[in-house]
Design a protein around this motif. Structure first.
Motif, PDB file in Angstrom:
ATOM      1  N   ARG A 367      37.775 -34.536  -7.370  1.00 28.41           N
ATOM      2  CA  ARG A 367      37.366 -34.956  -6.024  1.00 28.41           C
ATOM      3  C   ARG A 367      35.980 -34.432  -5.673  1.00 28.41           C
ATOM      4  NH1 ARG A 367      42.899 -33.962  -4.628  1.00 28.41           N
ATOM      5  NH2 ARG A 367      42.345 -31.808  -4.086  1.00 28.41           N
ATOM      6  N   GLY A 368      35.647 -33.249  -6.149  1.00 28.76           N
ATOM      7  CA  GLY A 368      34.336 -32.680  -5.877  1.00 28.76           C
ATOM      8  C   GLY A 368      33.239 -33.210  -6.765  1.00 28.76           C
ATOM      9  N   LEU A 369      33.575 -34.194  -7.646  1.00 33.17           N
ATOM     10  CA  LEU A 369      32.593 -34.811  -8.535  1.00 33.17           C
ATOM     11  C   LEU A 369      31.904 -33.766  -9.422  1.00 33.17           C
ATOM     12  CD1 LEU A 369      30.950 -37.393  -6.091  1.00 33.17           C
ATOM     13  CD2 LEU A 369      32.858 -37.749  -7.678  1.00 33.17           C
ATOM     14  N   ASP A 370      32.689 -32.819  -9.901  1.00 32.75           N
ATOM     15  CA  ASP A 370      32.136 -31.812 -10.801  1.00 32.75           C
ATOM     16  C   ASP A 370      31.884 -32.429 -12.173  1.00 32.75           C
ATOM     17  OD1 ASP A 370      33.814 -30.216  -8.686  1.00 32.75           O
ATOM     18  OD2 ASP A 370      32.462 -28.763  -9.595  1.00 32.75           O
ATOM     19  N   SER A 371      31.109 -31.741 -12.965  1.00 33.28           N
ATOM     20  CA  SER A 371      30.706 -32.259 -14.266  1.00 33.28           C
ATOM     21  C   SER A 371      31.883 -32.272 -15.235  1.00 33.28           C
ATOM     22  CB  SER A 371      29.570 -31.410 -14.837  1.00 33.28           C
ATOM     23  OG  SER A 371      30.015 -30.082 -15.071  1.00 33.28           O
ATOM     24  N   GLU A 372      31.756 -33.100 -16.261  1.00 28.69           N
ATOM     25  CA  GLU A 372      32.782 -33.179 -17.290  1.00 28.69           C
ATOM     26  C   GLU A 372      32.921 -31.843 -18.021  1.00 28.69           C
ATOM     27  OE1 GLU A 372      35.520 -34.104 -20.182  1.00 28.69           O
ATOM     28  OE2 GLU A 372      35.106 -35.026 -18.240  1.00 28.69           O
ATOM     29  N   LYS A 373      31.836 -31.125 -18.161  1.00 31.02           N
ATOM     30  CA  LYS A 373      31.882 -29.835 -18.843  1.00 31.02           C
ATOM     31  C   LYS A 373      32.779 -28.855 -18.086  1.00 31.02           C
ATOM     32  CE  LYS A 373      28.896 -26.128 -20.557  1.00 31.02           C
ATOM     33  NZ  LYS A 373      27.498 -25.631 -20.666  1.00 31.02           N
ATOM     34  N   ARG A 405      40.572 -41.736 -17.189  1.00 35.42           N
ATOM     35  CA  ARG A 405      40.718 -43.175 -16.964  1.00 35.42           C
ATOM     36  C   ARG A 405      39.997 -43.598 -15.689  1.00 35.42           C
ATOM     37  NH1 ARG A 405      43.537 -45.870 -13.565  1.00 35.42           N
ATOM     38  NH2 ARG A 405      44.720 -44.037 -12.914  1.00 35.42           N
ATOM     39  N   ARG A 406      40.183 -42.851 -14.616  1.00 38.08           N
ATOM     40  CA  ARG A 406      39.546 -43.218 -13.345  1.00 38.08           C
ATOM     41  C   ARG A 406      38.022 -43.161 -13.447  1.00 38.08           C
ATOM     42  NH1 ARG A 406      44.245 -40.504 -11.023  1.00 38.08           N
ATOM     43  NH2 ARG A 406      43.206 -38.486 -11.278  1.00 38.08           N
ATOM     44  N   ARG A 407      37.523 -42.166 -14.120  1.00 42.99           N
ATOM     45  CA  ARG A 407      36.070 -42.011 -14.202  1.00 42.99           C
ATOM     46  C   ARG A 407      35.464 -43.053 -15.135  1.00 42.99           C
ATOM     47  NH1 ARG A 407      35.239 -35.772 -15.439  1.00 42.99           N
ATOM     48  NH2 ARG A 407      33.062 -36.243 -14.995  1.00 42.99           N
ATOM     49  N   ILE A 408      36.192 -43.446 -16.168  1.00 45.63           N
ATOM     50  CA  ILE A 408      35.680 -44.503 -17.048  1.00 45.63           C
ATOM     51  C   ILE A 408      35.732 -45.862 -16.350  1.00 45.63           C
ATOM     52  CG2 ILE A 408      36.157 -45.765 -19.190  1.00 45.63           C
ATOM     53  CD1 ILE A 408      37.053 -43.149 -20.432  1.00 45.63           C
ATOM     54  N   SER A 410      35.655 -46.462 -13.100  1.00 47.87           N
ATOM     55  CA  SER A 410      34.823 -46.581 -11.896  1.00 47.87           C
ATOM     56  C   SER A 410      33.416 -47.020 -12.257  1.00 47.87           C
ATOM     57  CB  SER A 410      34.783 -45.239 -11.159  1.00 47.87           C
ATOM     58  OG  SER A 410      34.173 -44.255 -11.966  1.00 47.87           O
ATOM     59  N   ALA A 411      32.766 -47.651 -11.293  1.00 49.91           N
ATOM     60  CA  ALA A 411      31.404 -48.143 -11.526  1.00 49.91           C
ATOM     61  C   ALA A 411      30.424 -47.001 -11.680  1.00 49.91           C
ATOM     62  CB  ALA A 411      30.969 -49.053 -10.367  1.00 49.91           C
ATOM     63  N   SER A 412      30.710 -45.875 -11.031  1.00 51.06           N
ATOM     64  CA  SER A 412      29.804 -44.726 -11.102  1.00 51.06           C
ATOM     65  C   SER A 412      30.245 -43.715 -12.156  1.00 51.06           C
ATOM     66  CB  SER A 412      29.740 -44.043  -9.728  1.00 51.06           C
ATOM     67  OG  SER A 412      31.046 -43.618  -9.333  1.00 51.06           O
ATOM     68  N   GLY A 413      30.975 -44.188 -13.156  1.00 47.98           N
ATOM     69  CA  GLY A 413      31.479 -43.291 -14.182  1.00 47.98           C
ATOM     70  C   GLY A 413      30.369 -42.703 -15.035  1.00 47.98           C
ATOM     71  N   ASP A 414      30.672 -41.564 -15.598  1.00 46.49           N
ATOM     72  CA  ASP A 414      29.710 -40.886 -16.454  1.00 46.49           C
ATOM     73  C   ASP A 414      29.550 -41.667 -17.749  1.00 46.49           C
ATOM     74  OD1 ASP A 414      28.087 -39.188 -17.788  1.00 46.49           O
ATOM     75  OD2 ASP A 414      29.298 -37.387 -17.471  1.00 46.49           O
ATOM     76  N   ASP A 415      28.314 -41.903 -18.143  1.00 45.04           N
ATOM     77  CA  ASP A 415      28.060 -42.687 -19.362  1.00 45.04           C
ATOM     78  C   ASP A 415      28.530 -41.956 -20.615  1.00 45.04           C
ATOM     79  OD1 ASP A 415      26.923 -44.627 -17.786  1.00 45.04           O
ATOM     80  OD2 ASP A 415      24.874 -43.855 -18.029  1.00 45.04           O
ATOM     81  N   SER A 416      28.615 -40.635 -20.535  1.00 43.91           N
ATOM     82  CA  SER A 416      29.041 -39.870 -21.707  1.00 43.91           C
ATOM     83  C   SER A 416      30.533 -39.992 -21.972  1.00 43.91           C
ATOM     84  CB  SER A 416      28.682 -38.389 -21.527  1.00 43.91           C
ATOM     85  OG  SER A 416      29.367 -37.844 -20.398  1.00 43.91           O
ATOM     86  N   LEU A 417      31.293 -40.492 -20.985  1.00 44.47           N
ATOM     87  CA  LEU A 417      32.736 -40.653 -21.167  1.00 44.47           C
ATOM     88  C   LEU A 417      33.013 -41.961 -21.885  1.00 44.47           C
ATOM     89  CD1 LEU A 417      33.980 -39.560 -17.634  1.00 44.47           C
ATOM     90  CD2 LEU A 417      33.862 -38.180 -19.695  1.00 44.47           C
ATOM     91  N   ASN A 418      33.997 -41.936 -22.773  1.00 36.83           N
ATOM     92  CA  ASN A 418      34.394 -43.146 -23.482  1.00 36.83           C
ATOM     93  C   ASN A 418      35.866 -43.041 -23.844  1.00 36.83           C
ATOM     94  OD1 ASN A 418      34.493 -41.510 -25.914  1.00 36.83           O
ATOM     95  ND2 ASN A 418      32.265 -41.701 -25.977  1.00 36.83           N
ATOM     96  N   LEU A 419      36.374 -44.130 -24.425  1.00 32.93           N
ATOM     97  CA  LEU A 419      37.795 -44.206 -24.734  1.00 32.93           C
ATOM     98  C   LEU A 419      38.216 -43.191 -25.791  1.00 32.93           C
ATOM     99  CD1 LEU A 419      40.423 -45.730 -24.137  1.00 32.93           C
ATOM    100  CD2 LEU A 419      39.788 -47.380 -25.905  1.00 32.93           C
ATOM    101  N   SER A 420      37.286 -42.776 -26.633  1.00 37.76           N
ATOM    102  CA  SER A 420      37.644 -41.812 -27.679  1.00 37.76           C
ATOM    103  C   SER A 420      38.136 -40.497 -27.092  1.00 37.76           C
ATOM    104  CB  SER A 420      36.446 -41.560 -28.581  1.00 37.76           C
ATOM    105  OG  SER A 420      35.375 -40.974 -27.848  1.00 37.76           O
ATOM    106  N   MET A 421      37.628 -40.101 -25.923  1.00 36.10           N
ATOM    107  CA  MET A 421      38.095 -38.876 -25.286  1.00 36.10           C
ATOM    108  C   MET A 421      39.550 -39.009 -24.842  1.00 36.10           C
ATOM    109  SD  MET A 421      34.750 -37.766 -23.062  1.00 36.10           S
ATOM    110  CE  MET A 421      35.494 -36.191 -22.682  1.00 36.10           C
TER     111      MET A 421
END
Length: 833
Positions: A367-373, A405-408, A410-421
């Motif tokens: 919810r706080g839009l923190d980084s994937e790391k 799933r939600r971040r992938i 969403s339109a504002s999803g992180d480009d570094s995220l993908n289905l492999s994760m």
């Protein structure tokens, strides 16, 4: 500090070597010190080994730190504290102790390292003593603050404002922060030159503002604060009654705020006394805290609720219930932000074994839009914790997948995220949970979710099928796994693939009625999607399988029935044997004289029987009579052991249920009529010879309204069979009970008319009564209506319909049938044949 006080090197102690040797007290003291040092070293080694194998041992950490502090090993002590703080939050007392130890070792040039320790401490718990130590340390050791430079004064004021924000609402101890703040500003006033009237007046207004803020907050020292404020105003030249505790003479808005704060404190005074008492148990104090929290929530001030929660977790740092209540409240009121994230961070460190806290921590970071790391780090840290059940780990994995799933998507999803994760997370979950959660619904849900995402996000049908195939390799005995796999193929309109799965699994054995269910499901599938040839093929495959399953279940039921019967018979035999033994022992207990008399009487009786010429046949007849008598006695004993008589039911408000599955029990019918309600009794009719269900049952209801609702459920399915439900009508049977009918017709009337005679039989059979075994084929032949040729019916059994018997004239017979036959007539009759 005592722990690190050592005698200066080379200091003259007033003793020479001879004094040390010759003084016995000194020698004993030195030997005891050496023994203490050896014990400490041994304890240190033991604790070091314990912490190396089990870093989560809180008590071992505390003992290890205390021993190192007494021994004065600075580097090891610093390392031990850091190691403990990586796993657990330290108590406020431990932070104060650590900061003081470091301050005694370092000079003012290393001021920042000690200040960081105080900052770390105030982050973990709300502690007024810790805040006061921190403020005092800054004022004494920060060179800028001590010199009253502009930067130093600004830094001190900012620190005081932080302290006020964090702890000023503390009802019992918050005034300590306000008093320190006021004293600091008053000391600044003294440093201002008397000629600088403008700066001095500004500082006076600042101090007055602090007093006004302090008086508007409810706390335990309100009256003393008011007196101090009046005394200060008098010093500034204002005419006030400094010794009076009333608000007369001060400004109206300050007086109004003070009176409101006083009312608020009076409403909380008894609650404060309850949570600060030391003569009550921990559980009572905890309940007092919860009552206090309910009161603050009803007042509607989130800041006060949060302060009270912070006080609670300081007193109960490992109370998972309190942390859960606190985080739920913040999620509801603040929803997101650094405050909520910091609380979750502290909660997971204080109670790392609570899976729900970790799950909600991940959601808070999302919810706080923190980084994937940061989210990934929190997730990996949660997997290293020990939870009470495996479902907690499953919940964590699913929460992690949900977030990806939600971040992938969403339109504002992180480009570094993908289905492999997502695939990696699913695979990690499967490997982690497979040894312990095979054949469970949760493990099935995990793979179903995985396959669905492969189709939705990856658009990869082969990958989705691969997920199902991997599940079936390890959990092929779960019926739901096959059904879900088939359902996916049907939804994709892959009919041939679904049919192929049915062919693979219809012959497998599943728990309960799963084997029959999958067979019926295949037939239903072919009726809806297949051709006539495919339906015939499925029936040819399924029919032998169903017959095999039915035979197997009958054998299992027969074994259970035989086992129960054998057990009852063995119990009866043991009872009879014990009674015989008791009878024989009664004879043995006679005196020798009586035994001799009894023996002589038996000899005379035997001699008399021989003289009378009794033959062997007569003796055997006597023994047979004796055996019959014993059997009658046994039957009487069995009746005595079960003296209850079967109840006779009138069936006035009863439903008659037919076409019932032979496996159905009373509980199944009760569950079936659960939505109707009003069930008072259930009687499943049992076969008198085999003890198995006849597929019939009577269900009694409280009134006609419930009975009508039950009859409305006619033709509904129960255990794979469509029930036939009708109202039982005993009056209708009574009209036929007076007419003379054939036995076959009478049996049909009993089952078809739902008469009271069947109801009586159900009362007997429902109690589990058993009769000697008679083959079913013989029973059927006796029930059939056999027609004999000719008129010689004098030897016909009673349950066979004689020739010429009619329903309309049950008593009509010809005279020839009643006239006895002569020998000539019999001879002629046989010669004709």
């Amino acid at each position: 500090m005592e722990a690190f006080e050592k005698s200066p090197v080379g200091q003259d102690t007033g003793m020479d070597e001879s004094d040390t040797v010759e003084n016995p007290k000194t020698s004993l003291k030195s030997s005891s010190d050496s023994e203490d040092e050896s014990d400490q070293k041994e304890q240190l080694l033991t604790l070091e080994y314990e912490l190396s194998t089990n870093p989560s041992n809180y008590d071992a950490h505390v003992q290890y730190i205390n021993l190192l502090r007494r021994s004065g090993e600075i580097e090891k002590l610093r390392e031990a504290r850091e190691n403990m703080n990586t796993s657990f939050p330290l108590s406020p007392e431990m932070w104060i102790e650590w900061a003081k130890d470091e301050a005694s070792l370092l000079n003012d040039s290393n001021f920042e390292s000690v200040e960081k320790l105080y900052q770390r401490g105030i982050f973990e718990y709300l502690s007024i003593p810790l805040w006061c130590e921190y403020l005092n340390y800054v004022q004494r050791h920060d060179k800028k603050v001590c010199d009253c430079s502009a930067d130093g004064i600004s830094k001190a004021r900012n620190l005081f404002e932080r302290a006020v924000t964090a702890a000023a609402l503390h009802v019992s101890q918050g005034s300590l922060i306000w008093d320190a703040y006021t004293q600091f500003e008053q000391s600044i006033l003294l440093t201002i030159d008397q000629s600088d009237i403008q700066a001095k007046e500004k500082q006076v207004q600042r101090i007055r503002s602090i007093f006004h803020r302090h008086l508007s907050i409810p706390h335990a020292n309100l009256e003393s604060t008011l007196l101090a404020y009046k005394a200060w105003e008098v010093e500034q030249g204002n005419s006030l009654d400094a010794e009076s505790g009333n608000v007369f003479g001060i400004s109206s808005h300050v007086a109004s705020a003070y009176q409101k704060a006083e009312e608020m404190y009076n409403a909380r005074a008894h609650l404060e006394d309850q949570i600060t008492r030391q003569d009550v148990s921990e559980s009572e104090r905890f309940q007092h805290y919860m009552s206090y929290l309910d009161f603050e929530k009803s007042c509607g001030d989130p800041a006060r609720v949060q302060i009270l929660y912070e006080r609670g977790i300081t007193d109960f740092p490992v109370s998972s219930d309190l942390w859960l209540h606190y985080t739920r409240y913040l999620d509801k009121t603040l929803k997101a932000g650094n405050v909520v994230k910091d609380v979750y961070s502290r909660a997971t460190r204080s109670c790392p074994w609570v899976g729900e806290l970790w799950v909600r921590y991940l959601l808070c970071l999302e919810r706080g839009l923190d980084s994937e790391k940061e989210i990934s780090a929190a997730f990996e840290k949660s997997l290293k914790c020990t939870f009470s059940t495996l479902e907690k780990y499953l919940d964590l994995f699913l929460t992690r997948v949900d977030g990806l799933r939600r971040r992938i998507s969403s339109a504002s999803g992180d480009d570094s995220l993908n289905l492999s994760m997502i695939r990696e997370t699913f695979q990690q979950a499967a490997d982690y949970l497979s040894p312990h959660m095979k054949n469970t619904v949760g493990f099935l849900h995990l793979h179903a979710y995985w396959a669905r995402l492969e189709l939705k996000l990856g658009n990869d049908l082969n990958a989705a099928r691969g997920v199902w195939e991997s599940l079936l390799k390890s959990c092929g005995s779960i019926l739901e796994a096959w059904q879900s796999y088939i359902l996916m193929e049907i939804e994709l309109d892959h009919i041939n693939e679904a049919r192929a799965i049915y062919k693979r699994c219809y012959s497998k054995r599943f728990s309960g009625t799963g084997s029959e269910d999958i067979c019926h499901s295949w037939l239903c599938f072919e009726r809806e999607f297949g051709t006539l040839e495919e339906l015939n093929h499925a029936e040819q495959k399924v029919t032998p399988r169903l017959e095999e399953l039915q035979l197997f279940r009958l054998q299992q039921e027969s074994k259970c029935l035989t086992g129960a019967t054998d057990q009852r018979e063995q119990t009866l035999k043991n009872t009879v044997r014990e009674k015989r033994k008791s009878g024989s022992s009664a004879i043995d207990d006679h005196s020798p004289a009586k035994q001799q008399k009894h023996t002589s009487q038996n000899k005379k009786l035997h001699k008399r029987e021989n003289t009378q010429g009794l033959n062997l046949t007569e003796v055997n007849d006597g023994e047979e009579k004796k055996g019959k008598v014993e059997e009658q006695v046994n039957e009487k004993q069995m009746k005595d052991t079960n003296p209850t008589k079967p109840r006779i039911y009138t069936d006035q408000c009863t439903a008659f249920v037919s076409n019932l599955s032979i496996t159905a029990k009373d509980e199944d019918l009760l569950q079936f009529f659960n939505d109707v309600g009003g069930v008072t009794a259930i009687r499943v009719l049992l076969d008198k010879f085999t003890g198995k269900s006849r597929g019939l049952a009577y269900v009694d209801f409280e009134d006609d309204e419930h009975l009508a609702a039950a009859v409305a459920k006619n033709k509904q399915m129960l255990l794979g069979k469509k029930l036939s439900i009708a109202r039982s009508n005993p009056k209708q049977h009574k009209r036929y009970s007076f007419s003379r009918t054939a036995p076959g017709e009478e049996a049909s009337n009993q089952s078809g008319k739902h008469g009271s005679s069947v109801s009586k039989e159900s009362g007997e059979n429902s109690k589990g009564s058993r009769a000697p075994h008679v083959s079913q084929s013989t029973g059927r032949k006796r029930d059939e209506r056999i027609q004999l040729q000719g008129k010689n019916t004098f030897a016909v059994p009673r349950n066979v319909k004689p020739l010429g018997w009619t329903a309309n004239r049950p008593g009509s017979r010809t005279e020839d049938d009643e006239k006895p036959k002569s020998n000539d007539e019999f001879r002629k009759m046989f010669m004709k044949s």
